[in-house]
Motif scaffolding. Sequence first.
Motif, PDB file in Angstrom:
ATOM      1  N   PHE A 122       0.826  -1.207   0.000  1.00  0.00           N
ATOM      2  CA  PHE A 122       0.000   0.000   0.000  1.00  0.00           C
ATOM      3  C   PHE A 122       0.860   1.257   0.000  1.00  0.00           C
ATOM      4  O   PHE A 122       0.618   2.198  -0.775  1.00  0.00           O
ATOM      5  N   ALA A 123       1.855   1.301   0.891  1.00  0.00           N
ATOM      6  CA  ALA A 123       2.648   2.524   1.039  1.00  0.00           C
ATOM      7  C   ALA A 123       3.477   2.815  -0.211  1.00  0.00           C
ATOM      8  O   ALA A 123       3.514   3.956  -0.691  1.00  0.00           O
ATOM      9  N   ILE A 124       4.128   1.802  -0.763  1.00  0.00           N
ATOM     10  CA  ILE A 124       4.965   2.030  -1.952  1.00  0.00           C
ATOM     11  C   ILE A 124       4.095   2.354  -3.160  1.00  0.00           C
ATOM     12  O   ILE A 124       4.470   3.191  -3.994  1.00  0.00           O
ATOM     13  N   SER A 125       2.922   1.728  -3.276  1.00  0.00           N
ATOM     14  CA  SER A 125       2.018   2.051  -4.387  1.00  0.00           C
ATOM     15  C   SER A 125       1.604   3.516  -4.337  1.00  0.00           C
ATOM     16  O   SER A 125       1.545   4.191  -5.371  1.00  0.00           O
ATOM     17  N   PRO A 129       3.788   7.353  -7.658  1.00  0.00           N
ATOM     18  CA  PRO A 129       3.494   8.549  -8.480  1.00  0.00           C
ATOM     19  C   PRO A 129       4.229   9.795  -8.007  1.00  0.00           C
ATOM     20  O   PRO A 129       4.609  10.638  -8.828  1.00  0.00           O
ATOM     21  N   VAL A 130       4.452   9.912  -6.706  1.00  0.00           N
ATOM     22  CA  VAL A 130       5.165  11.075  -6.178  1.00  0.00           C
ATOM     23  C   VAL A 130       6.649  10.987  -6.512  1.00  0.00           C
ATOM     24  O   VAL A 130       7.285  11.986  -6.885  1.00  0.00           O
ATOM     25  N   ILE A 131       7.220   9.816  -6.383  1.00  0.00           N
ATOM     26  CA  ILE A 131       8.656   9.655  -6.608  1.00  0.00           C
ATOM     27  C   ILE A 131       9.026   9.891  -8.065  1.00  0.00           C
ATOM     28  O   ILE A 131      10.037  10.539  -8.372  1.00  0.00           O
ATOM     29  N   PHE A 132       8.192   9.426  -9.000  1.00  0.00           N
ATOM     30  CA  PHE A 132       8.577   9.451 -10.405  1.00  0.00           C
ATOM     31  C   PHE A 132       7.875  10.519 -11.233  1.00  0.00           C
ATOM     32  O   PHE A 132       8.376  10.870 -12.308  1.00  0.00           O
ATOM     33  N   LEU A 158       0.200  23.144  -7.085  1.00  0.00           N
ATOM     34  CA  LEU A 158      -1.225  22.880  -6.930  1.00  0.00           C
ATOM     35  C   LEU A 158      -1.867  22.493  -8.256  1.00  0.00           C
ATOM     36  O   LEU A 158      -3.031  22.772  -8.495  1.00  0.00           O
ATOM     37  N   SER A 159      -1.109  21.830  -9.088  1.00  0.00           N
ATOM     38  CA  SER A 159      -1.627  21.410 -10.385  1.00  0.00           C
ATOM     39  C   SER A 159      -2.618  20.263 -10.217  1.00  0.00           C
ATOM     40  O   SER A 159      -2.724  19.639  -9.149  1.00  0.00           O
ATOM     41  N   GLU A 160      -3.345  19.972 -11.292  1.00  0.00           N
ATOM     42  CA  GLU A 160      -4.306  18.880 -11.254  1.00  0.00           C
ATOM     43  C   GLU A 160      -3.613  17.545 -11.003  1.00  0.00           C
ATOM     44  O   GLU A 160      -4.118  16.697 -10.262  1.00  0.00           O
ATOM     45  N   ALA A 161      -2.431  17.363 -11.593  1.00  0.00           N
ATOM     46  CA  ALA A 161      -1.684  16.117 -11.382  1.00  0.00           C
ATOM     47  C   ALA A 161      -1.273  15.961  -9.920  1.00  0.00           C
ATOM     48  O   ALA A 161      -1.310  14.850  -9.367  1.00  0.00           O
ATOM     49  N   ALA A 162      -0.871  17.080  -9.293  1.00  0.00           N
ATOM     50  CA  ALA A 162      -0.477  17.016  -7.883  1.00  0.00           C
ATOM     51  C   ALA A 162      -1.658  16.650  -6.996  1.00  0.00           C
ATOM     52  O   ALA A 162      -1.514  15.882  -6.035  1.00  0.00           O
ATOM     53  N   VAL A 163      -2.843  17.179  -7.306  1.00  0.00           N
ATOM     54  CA  VAL A 163      -4.032  16.857  -6.512  1.00  0.00           C
ATOM     55  C   VAL A 163      -4.388  15.381  -6.657  1.00  0.00           C
ATOM     56  O   VAL A 163      -4.707  14.703  -5.663  1.00  0.00           O
ATOM     57  N   ILE A 164      -4.337  14.852  -7.872  1.00  0.00           N
ATOM     58  CA  ILE A 164      -4.662  13.431  -8.092  1.00  0.00           C
ATOM     59  C   ILE A 164      -3.640  12.537  -7.382  1.00  0.00           C
ATOM     60  O   ILE A 164      -4.001  11.542  -6.733  1.00  0.00           O
ATOM     61  N   ALA A 165      -2.354  12.886  -7.497  1.00  0.00           N
ATOM     62  CA  ALA A 165      -1.321  12.097  -6.824  1.00  0.00           C
ATOM     63  C   ALA A 165      -1.488  12.158  -5.310  1.00  0.00           C
ATOM     64  O   ALA A 165      -1.302  11.149  -4.610  1.00  0.00           O
ATOM     65  N   LYS A 166      -1.847  13.335  -4.798  1.00  0.00           N
ATOM     66  CA  LYS A 166      -2.059  13.471  -3.359  1.00  0.00           C
ATOM     67  C   LYS A 166      -3.267  12.656  -2.913  1.00  0.00           C
ATOM     68  O   LYS A 166      -3.232  12.002  -1.857  1.00  0.00           O
ATOM     69  N   PHE A 168      -4.583   9.931  -4.309  1.00  0.00           N
ATOM     70  CA  PHE A 168      -4.235   8.510  -4.338  1.00  0.00           C
ATOM     71  C   PHE A 168      -3.239   8.166  -3.239  1.00  0.00           C
ATOM     72  O   PHE A 168      -3.359   7.130  -2.559  1.00  0.00           O
ATOM     73  N   GLY A 169      -2.272   9.042  -3.026  1.00  0.00           N
ATOM     74  CA  GLY A 169      -1.242   8.781  -2.024  1.00  0.00           C
ATOM     75  C   GLY A 169      -1.787   8.732  -0.614  1.00  0.00           C
ATOM     76  O   GLY A 169      -1.399   7.862   0.180  1.00  0.00           O
ATOM     77  N   VAL A 170      -2.686   9.652  -0.278  1.00  0.00           N
ATOM     78  CA  VAL A 170      -3.208   9.662   1.090  1.00  0.00           C
ATOM     79  C   VAL A 170      -4.100   8.451   1.334  1.00  0.00           C
ATOM     80  O   VAL A 170      -4.114   7.886   2.442  1.00  0.00           O
ATOM     81  N   ILE A 171      -4.832   7.993   0.333  1.00  0.00           N
ATOM     82  CA  ILE A 171      -5.648   6.785   0.487  1.00  0.00           C
ATOM     83  C   ILE A 171      -4.759   5.578   0.792  1.00  0.00           C
ATOM     84  O   ILE A 171      -5.017   4.800   1.720  1.00  0.00           O
ATOM     85  N   MET A 172      -3.696   5.416   0.034  1.00  0.00           N
ATOM     86  CA  MET A 172      -2.827   4.259   0.220  1.00  0.00           C
ATOM     87  C   MET A 172      -2.021   4.370   1.509  1.00  0.00           C
ATOM     88  O   MET A 172      -1.797   3.369   2.203  1.00  0.00           O
ATOM     89  N   ALA A 173      -1.573   5.578   1.869  1.00  0.00           N
ATOM     90  CA  ALA A 173      -0.766   5.742   3.081  1.00  0.00           C
ATOM     91  C   ALA A 173      -1.586   5.461   4.331  1.00  0.00           C
ATOM     92  O   ALA A 173      -1.131   4.759   5.244  1.00  0.00           O
TER      93      ALA A 173
END
Length: 558
Positions: A122-125, A129-132, A158-166, A168-173
């Motif tokens: 979960f955490a690495i998934s 997106p943030v790392i790469f 605060l781009s759209e990509a950053a919001v989507i990555a955030k 997804f990231g908070v759900i998995m974290a």
Amino acid sequence: MITHAGTGMERTISESPRRQKHATGPLELEKAMACPSLSLAPVYAEKFNRHRRDRTERSRVHAVMFAALPLLVGALTATCAILVGDFTQMLGSLRINAVQHCLRDGNWFLAWSVQTAMMLVFAISGALPVIFFVKSAGSSGIPAVIALLNGCDLRSNLSEAAVIAKLFGVIMAVSSGLAVGPEGPMIFIGAGIGAFVSKLPSSNRLCNLREGIPQSLNEHVYLRDYTAYGAGCGIAAAFRAPIAGTLFVIEEAASHFRKDHLIKCFSAGGASLFVVLFFNDGHGLLEYKVTTGPNCQTWNFFIVQAFLWFALIGFICGLAGALFNHINIKLTIFRSRHVNGIAHRRVLDLSILCVITSTCWIILAAITGEWEATTSRILESSNGCMQPSLTNQVIEGIAYNRILGKTGDDGRFVHVYEPRPCLYGLQHKIPDCHAAFDLASSNASGSVFARACTWDIQKGTSLENRSDFVDYCCAFNSIEELKHGQFMLPAGPGRQGNASCHLRFDSDSFPTFSKTGPGSFNPMASLSLVPLAHVAQNLFLRGAPFIIPIGVLMLYLP
């Protein structure tokens, strides 16, 4: 020579390549000073209105749009909060159920392996997106939001990509079980939604429509205002607190905030709260509910001294917070120098954190062990301020008694709880108690137990002076059990009572790993091996001080 955008001022900066120490990590001074600024001060900016028709009066379209857009920000932020809550609950429950299944079979090593593996996945998934792809979405995002609201041009963060990555990231974290929560990222997500919506009123296509808006506005002002609305909506959605979201924007986030935006920020937070409650069955993202009731509002002048203890707790928590910030800053500086920017190191760093966290959760739950779910242990020193789920297990009903004043019956009633016999070891059941007194007066088998259950417990009390004393006796389920010595006695002078009721807890909030049944629970697992929503609620228990003992809390907090 570096020029600050929007100010016209020039500053000469030393070309020394050395790094400057900063509160959030080592930053290059040139890089920091080269960050452009937003044009927030002027109300009129010609460069943003060159291609627009000259409009000097507000239209109805303009008024409706500016009233509806803050509500749209709130609704979209609430939608993201609902997605975060639903998916974290689903994925977190999947992980927790697998771990608890192993623990109920007594296989702690397998439970640790499953916990560690699922936490890593979960955490690495969520981090990939943030790392790469979107490196700006790596932190909570609150510093970037505050910097933008105070004039730094960080629109790319605060781009759209950053919001989507955030998102997804908070759900998995959160689903992974790491010691993280969705509150900070929700502020960033709300701010990113506000930044996206701010493009609508400043769009040339909209402004060139019939009855266009005045040209005395610039897109940076829209960006500032709607980003502030979104940040407030993030708090409103996470904590069910639109007022707190508004105060956060005014006091902490935005230095440029006009009074006419106060109602818009609060309205956006209210819309966010409404959507969360409407589509989530009246529940918020996290439930920080404190038990209330008649026994929770006791007050006496002589307990004002308790404020000294409150001050002491605040002092200790302040010291703990300062120590936490100090350690966090040191670790952040170390990681920014040696980990950030290198993909395999960031993955390794996250993997080590997952292994350590998983190991701590499993070991602490194993050390704590199982606790009996009984009133004699859990409700010791209780003041009666308990959740209804517990109260309903220790009472049999409610009686309404008339209140007698100095002049007689004043026509008012007061409700009195009727406790279960096992709570105090005393019952008022006429048929059973009469049978117990009859047995005590005979020489039949079990008469010794019956005398201990009747005459002995009333000796020296007000019951022996009552005319209906035979209606009261100790707690037992049947005469046959009393004859075999299965009964409960209340505590009294020279007598150690054994009264205790078995309680049943929700297994989702208070798991048990015992094979004998639900008569026990693991207090540490109630904080470390349950979904985050249950952890938040368990920490706010009142009136049952030994559900989660102080020792368990001390082990959990570090």
